[in-house]
Scaffold this motif. Structure first.
Motif, PDB file in Angstrom:
ATOM      1  N   GLU A  75       0.852  -1.183   0.000  1.00 45.98           N
ATOM      2  CA  GLU A  75       0.000   0.000   0.000  1.00 45.98           C
ATOM      3  C   GLU A  75       0.895   1.243   0.000  1.00 45.98           C
ATOM      4  OE1 GLU A  75      -3.808   0.971   2.642  1.00 45.98           O
ATOM      5  OE2 GLU A  75      -1.942   1.178   3.765  1.00 45.98           O
ATOM      6  N   LEU A  76       0.564   2.185  -0.891  1.00 45.58           N
ATOM      7  CA  LEU A  76       1.327   3.438  -0.933  1.00 45.58           C
ATOM      8  C   LEU A  76       0.332   4.576  -0.719  1.00 45.58           C
ATOM      9  CD1 LEU A  76       3.967   4.975  -1.490  1.00 45.58           C
ATOM     10  CD2 LEU A  76       3.501   4.778  -3.930  1.00 45.58           C
ATOM     11  N   THR A  77       0.197   5.002   0.520  1.00 42.48           N
ATOM     12  CA  THR A  77      -0.787   6.050   0.827  1.00 42.48           C
ATOM     13  C   THR A  77      -0.191   7.415   0.487  1.00 42.48           C
ATOM     14  OG1 THR A  77       0.064   6.322   3.048  1.00 42.48           O
ATOM     15  CG2 THR A  77      -1.698   4.700   2.766  1.00 42.48           C
ATOM     16  N   PRO A  78      -1.043   8.428   0.298  1.00 40.46           N
ATOM     17  CA  PRO A  78      -0.521   9.774   0.048  1.00 40.46           C
ATOM     18  C   PRO A  78       0.424  10.215   1.169  1.00 40.46           C
ATOM     19  CG  PRO A  78      -2.878   9.715  -0.385  1.00 40.46           C
ATOM     20  CD  PRO A  78      -2.516   8.381   0.206  1.00 40.46           C
ATOM     21  N   ARG A  79       0.126   9.790   2.378  1.00 44.00           N
ATOM     22  CA  ARG A  79       0.986  10.177   3.496  1.00 44.00           C
ATOM     23  C   ARG A  79       2.375   9.544   3.382  1.00 44.00           C
ATOM     24  NH1 ARG A  79      -0.522  10.012   9.921  1.00 44.00           N
ATOM     25  NH2 ARG A  79       1.594   9.681  10.648  1.00 44.00           N
ATOM     26  N   SER A  80       2.445   8.246   3.036  1.00 44.12           N
ATOM     27  CA  SER A  80       3.779   7.645   2.872  1.00 44.12           C
ATOM     28  C   SER A  80       4.481   8.246   1.668  1.00 44.12           C
ATOM     29  CB  SER A  80       3.750   6.130   2.677  1.00 44.12           C
ATOM     30  OG  SER A  80       2.560   5.573   3.080  1.00 44.12           O
ATOM     31  N   LEU A  81       3.716   8.521   0.615  1.00 44.33           N
ATOM     32  CA  LEU A  81       4.365   9.077  -0.573  1.00 44.33           C
ATOM     33  C   LEU A  81       4.983  10.439  -0.268  1.00 44.33           C
ATOM     34  CD1 LEU A  81       4.997   8.466  -3.500  1.00 44.33           C
ATOM     35  CD2 LEU A  81       2.882   9.607  -4.165  1.00 44.33           C
ATOM     36  N   ASP A  82       4.335  11.240   0.564  1.00 46.69           N
ATOM     37  CA  ASP A  82       4.920  12.531   0.946  1.00 46.69           C
ATOM     38  C   ASP A  82       6.206  12.346   1.739  1.00 46.69           C
ATOM     39  OD1 ASP A  82       3.166  14.115  -0.342  1.00 46.69           O
ATOM     40  OD2 ASP A  82       2.224  14.997   1.434  1.00 46.69           O
ATOM     41  N   ALA A  83       6.193  11.351   2.641  1.00 43.22           N
ATOM     42  CA  ALA A  83       7.408  11.107   3.431  1.00 43.22           C
ATOM     43  C   ALA A  83       8.552  10.727   2.491  1.00 43.22           C
ATOM     44  CB  ALA A  83       7.160   9.991   4.442  1.00 43.22           C
ATOM     45  N   ILE A  84       8.220   9.994   1.426  1.00 42.80           N
ATOM     46  CA  ILE A  84       9.243   9.536   0.486  1.00 42.80           C
ATOM     47  C   ILE A  84       9.665  10.650  -0.467  1.00 42.80           C
ATOM     48  CG2 ILE A  84       9.619   7.985  -1.483  1.00 42.80           C
ATOM     49  CD1 ILE A  84       7.750   5.953   0.090  1.00 42.80           C
ATOM     50  N   SER A  85       8.678  11.322  -1.080  1.00 40.97           N
ATOM     51  CA  SER A  85       9.041  12.280  -2.135  1.00 40.97           C
ATOM     52  C   SER A  85       9.698  13.525  -1.556  1.00 40.97           C
ATOM     53  CB  SER A  85       7.815  12.652  -2.963  1.00 40.97           C
ATOM     54  OG  SER A  85       6.876  13.349  -2.176  1.00 40.97           O
ATOM     55  N   GLY A  86       9.440  13.811  -0.267  1.00 38.48           N
ATOM     56  CA  GLY A  86      10.052  14.978   0.358  1.00 38.48           C
ATOM     57  C   GLY A  86      11.503  14.748   0.763  1.00 38.48           C
ATOM     58  N   MET A  87      11.963  13.491   0.606  1.00 41.31           N
ATOM     59  CA  MET A  87      13.324  13.160   1.034  1.00 41.31           C
ATOM     60  C   MET A  87      14.386  13.912   0.215  1.00 41.31           C
ATOM     61  SD  MET A  87      14.607  11.406   3.374  1.00 41.31           S
ATOM     62  CE  MET A  87      13.819   9.949   4.043  1.00 41.31           C
ATOM     63  N   GLY A  88      14.080  14.239  -1.035  1.00 40.16           N
ATOM     64  CA  GLY A  88      15.052  14.932  -1.893  1.00 40.16           C
ATOM     65  C   GLY A  88      15.429  16.288  -1.326  1.00 40.16           C
ATOM     66  N   GLU A  89      14.437  17.040  -0.871  1.00 41.55           N
ATOM     67  CA  GLU A  89      14.701  18.359  -0.289  1.00 41.55           C
ATOM     68  C   GLU A  89      15.366  18.206   1.075  1.00 41.55           C
ATOM     69  OE1 GLU A  89      12.359  17.904  -2.410  1.00 41.55           O
ATOM     70  OE2 GLU A  89      12.318  19.678  -3.673  1.00 41.55           O
ATOM     71  N   ARG A  90      14.975  17.166   1.816  1.00 41.94           N
ATOM     72  CA  ARG A  90      15.595  16.962   3.135  1.00 41.94           C
ATOM     73  C   ARG A  90      17.086  16.715   2.993  1.00 41.94           C
ATOM     74  NH1 ARG A  90      11.989  12.608   6.170  1.00 41.94           N
ATOM     75  NH2 ARG A  90      13.848  12.494   7.468  1.00 41.94           N
ATOM     76  N   LEU A  91      17.458  16.053   1.883  1.00 37.76           N
ATOM     77  CA  LEU A  91      18.887  15.792   1.659  1.00 37.76           C
ATOM     78  C   LEU A  91      19.599  17.011   1.091  1.00 37.76           C
ATOM     79  CD1 LEU A  91      18.554  12.197   0.229  1.00 37.76           C
ATOM     80  CD2 LEU A  91      19.748  12.832   2.340  1.00 37.76           C
ATOM     81  N   SER A  92      18.937  17.724   0.192  1.00 38.65           N
ATOM     82  CA  SER A  92      19.660  18.790  -0.515  1.00 38.65           C
ATOM     83  C   SER A  92      19.956  19.994   0.380  1.00 38.65           C
ATOM     84  CB  SER A  92      18.883  19.234  -1.755  1.00 38.65           C
ATOM     85  OG  SER A  92      17.699  19.923  -1.389  1.00 38.65           O
ATOM     86  N   PHE A  93      19.011  20.374   1.246  1.00 38.51           N
ATOM     87  CA  PHE A  93      19.228  21.661   1.923  1.00 38.51           C
ATOM     88  C   PHE A  93      20.410  21.634   2.885  1.00 38.51           C
ATOM     89  CE2 PHE A  93      17.461  22.105   6.371  1.00 38.51           C
ATOM     90  CZ  PHE A  93      17.099  20.794   6.582  1.00 38.51           C
TER      91      PHE A  93
END
Ligand code: ADP
Ligand code: ASP
Ligand code: MG
Length: 463
Positions: free
Chosen positions: A112-130
């Motif tokens: 299951e890929l809920t919108p909530r898990s997808l946000d945790a995943i897709s937001g990882m790029g910015e968490r790493l870059s900043f």
């Protein structure tokens, strides 16, 4: 005074590009910048592909993890000199990658890929870059500090397309972000992500870093918002589609919003709103060509200007839905019932055309199409055309301009136009063609309106 400088994925895509970011920020240090950064180019797509692979129990998820790790590891080693700062960032990278692995594992196990898990995943790029950009800028002599947007950008729980809660966010900005600026620090803030009041990570929707910049700009408030990207400004058409594209020096808020809405990815549509409300000018600038004046977005279209096209936008992946009901001739309430179905399935409709017995409309998001089709089947006969594109000519004073529609469709006489929307606004004419014809239609229109002897964009530049 303070300004917001937002650097998109292409501007932080490599070590070399991040050095250019440092130069741009240093040049403007006296204007007390707050810097908003996207994920490294391609990383958000990769994270999302990895999530879908995990859902499908496909090994591509592990490959995505590996690639995310390697891209950041490479950039980090190139920019941050050996020492405690680099070691700390390497440990942090490991921690984030482990968290991502756990998220993928969760998706794989639960199926299951809920919108909530997808946000945790897709937001990882910015968490790493900043964090990396903050450290890299420090190494370049900028008094940068990493500042997580989730401390201040408070949103509702609309995972995948969360809405900012402005009052809560304002209070946090006052309390946590402003003091840093007053101390002469340059906060480096991840775009795209925010958090609910309970601290759960949300995202503002794809391309949302522009919006993050505008929200922070409105809350501070900033004197100016600068969107730094990989093109010289808003152009008459996407330069990737038409080589002859030209920069438009000044664009009204309304025109920019229209262009963004109809597919000019250079600016996230919602960016305009918080900036308009505060009257904050927005500039689109090229981080690799900083002397180019860019595009200024400000103000309204002047009253009574001659009607003229200003730019062309296009958006592929559009679905056209046609509903016809001959027996409903003259019956009232048909259109309302059709719309009610789309509303119920939370699917926005972009263009519409109606006749006595039929309604045609376009949707961008076909995820709920099967259910919509089933419900519409109760109202009439339904036909669906997929792989279509909307092409929009955006400009000003269209309704007052005689012959404009004639000129547009004369230019397109060899292209099969499926649907037309003209007159719904004074600022655009939109029509639907098959996606395979989109580039051709755009090129023909661009040649007709922007590659002649006297360019509208140049005329306004001189004005
Ligand atoms: P960033 O990573 O900086 O957010 P984006 O890829 O989101 O950059 O947006 C910049 C891209 O937008 C450009 O590379 C260009 O291909 C595309 N684009 C589409 N329409 C236009 C337009 N009218 N003017 C300029 N760029 C456009
Ligand atoms: N990284 C996010 C995206 O690719 C947000 C952004 O770049 O604006 O959608
Ligand atoms: Mg963008």
């Amino acid at each position: 005074m303070t300004i917001v400088m937002k650097f998109g994925g292409t501007s932080v895509g490599s070590a070399e590009r991040i050095r250019a970011v440092g130069d741009r920020v240093r040049e403007r240090k006296d204007r007390r910048p707050v810097v908003v950064v996207s994920a490294l180019s391609g990383i958000t797509d990769l994270l999302i592909r990895g999530a879908h692979a995990a859902l499908a129990r496909d090994e591509a998820a592990d490959a995505a993890l590996q690639e995310v790790r390697e891209r950041h590891d490479g950039v980090l080693r190139a920019l941050v000199p050996e020492g405690p700062a680099r070691d700390r960032l390497l440990v942090h990278l490991d921690e984030e990658i482990n968290e991502l692995r756990t998220l993928y594992t969760g998706v794989r196990y639960l199926g299951e890929l809920t919108p909530r898990s997808l946000d945790a995943i897709s937001g990882m790029g910015e968490r790493l870059s900043f964090e990396i950009v903050a450290e890299a800028l420090q190494a370049q002599g900028v008094p940068a500090c990493a500042f997580d947007a989730r401390q201040v950008l408070i949103t509702d729980e609309g995972f995948g397309r969360a809405l900012p809660l402005m009052e809560q966010s304002r209070e946090r900005v006052e309390r946590l972000l402003k003091p840093l600026i007053d101390q002469g620090r340059v906060p480096i803030v991840p775009g795209f992500i925010g958090a609910t009041q309970d601290g759960i990570t949300t995202t503002l929707g794809r391309g949302g870093s522009d919006w993050s910049a505008a929200i922070l700009g409105a809350l501070l408030p900033a004197d100016e918002i600068q969107i730094w990207t990989d093109v010289d400004g808003i152009m008459t058409v996407d330069p990737r589609a038409v080589p002859g594209a030209r920069v438009i020096p000044e664009v009204a808020f309304e025109e920019a919003a229209e262009l963004a809405y109809f597919g000019a990815k250079v600016l996230h549509p919602a960016t305009i709103k918080p900036a308009i409300e505060k009257g904050i000018p927005v500039f689109i600038l090229n981080s690799l060509n900083p002397t180019a004046p860019g595009t200024r977005i400000a103000g309204r279209v002047p009253e009574g200007v001659a009607g003229e096209p200003r730019a062309i936008a296009f958006k592929k992946g559009i679905t056209v839905v046609l509903i016809s009901q001959p027996r409903m001739l003259m019956a009232h309430g048909f259109v309302a019932r059709v719309f009610e179905v789309f509303d119920r399935h939370r699917t926005p409709v972009d263009l519409i055309a109606t006749s006595e017995v039929s309604v045609s409309l376009t949707i961008d998001d076909a995820a709920r199409l099967p259910a919509i089709q089933a419900d519409l089947g109760n109202l009439g006969e339904v036909r669906v055309l997929s792989q279509m594109a909307i092409v929009s000519v955006v400009g000003r004073g269209f309704i007052r301009q005689p012959g404009l529609a004639g000129r547009i469709f004369q230019t397109l006489q060899d292209v099969n136009v499926v649907m037309i929307s003209f007159g719904a606004s004074d600022v655009n004419v939109s029509f639907v063609v098959s996606a395979a014809d989109a580039e051709k239609a755009v090129r023909l229109l661009h040649r007709e309106f922007f590659e002649g002897a006297q360019q509208p964009a140049e005329r306004s530049a001189r004005a």
